[in-house]
Design a protein around this motif. Structure first.
Motif, mmCIF file in Angstrom:
data_model
loop_
_atom_site.group_PDB
_atom_site.id
_atom_site.type_symbol
_atom_site.label_atom_id
_atom_site.label_comp_id
_atom_site.label_asym_id
_atom_site.label_seq_id
_atom_site.Cartn_x
_atom_site.Cartn_y
_atom_site.Cartn_z
ATOM 1 N N CYS A 271 0.912 -1.332 -0.128
ATOM 2 C CA CYS A 271 -0.089 -0.130 -0.166
ATOM 3 C C CYS A 271 0.910 1.220 -0.010
ATOM 4 N N CYS B 148 0.534 -3.123 4.003
ATOM 5 C CA CYS B 148 -0.778 -2.491 4.178
ATOM 6 C C CYS B 148 -1.147 -2.666 5.665
ATOM 7 N N LYS B 149 -1.797 -1.635 6.126
ATOM 8 C CA LYS B 149 -2.341 -1.638 7.596
ATOM 9 C C LYS B 149 -3.615 -2.413 7.592
ATOM 10 N N ALA B 150 -3.746 -3.211 8.468
ATOM 11 C CA ALA B 150 -4.998 -4.004 8.587
ATOM 12 C C ALA B 150 -6.233 -3.113 8.982
ATOM 13 N N GLU B 151 -7.394 -3.319 8.303
ATOM 14 C CA GLU B 151 -8.489 -2.626 8.526
ATOM 15 C C GLU B 151 -9.137 -3.005 9.781
ATOM 16 N N ARG B 152 -9.653 -2.121 10.539
ATOM 17 C CA ARG B 152 -10.483 -2.422 11.732
ATOM 18 C C ARG B 152 -11.818 -2.042 11.947
#
Length: 118
Positions: free
Chosen positions: A71, A114-118
């Protein structure tokens, strides 16, 4: 006559296509002449764009999706992309014979996860 010529050309063509590897990309990127530096950056940016578009086609890039490798921040600079890929190749010599586009994916994934979606 033309048909025989075409058949002879096809048979004389190597069976496997030339593969541009991570090693090849790294060699290109270590050159200091302007054409090589431009070609290096263009390859990496083009590969990243192609990977992004492929991911978009299979489900989107708004967050970590199946198959999403990286990302990129909106303000990322081309030199940051090049540095990330070259660092990955240097740190993973056992993978340097992988396809160059694969190395771009892996290098950018390491540098820009990528950052994990929360």
């Amino acid at each position: 006559m033309l048909r025989e010529f075409v058949i002879a050309c096809v048979l004389a063509t190597p069976v496997c296509a030339f593969a541009f590897t991570g090693n090849d990309l790294n060699k290109l990127c270590t050159k200091t002449d302007p054409n090589s530096r431009t070609a290096c950056a263009a390859y990496i940016e083009g590969a990243a764009d192609g990977i992004y578009n492929t991911i978009e086609a299979i489900g989107g890039t708004s967050g970590p999706q199946v198959g999403q490798y990286f990302c990129l921040p909106a303000d990322v600079k081309p030199q940051q992309l090049t540095d990330a890929v070259r660092k990955y190749i240097a740190n993973n010599p056992d993978k340097a014979d992988f396809n160059a586009t694969t190395m771009v994916s892996l290098g950018l994934g390491k540098a820009f996860p990528c950052k994990a979606e929360r």
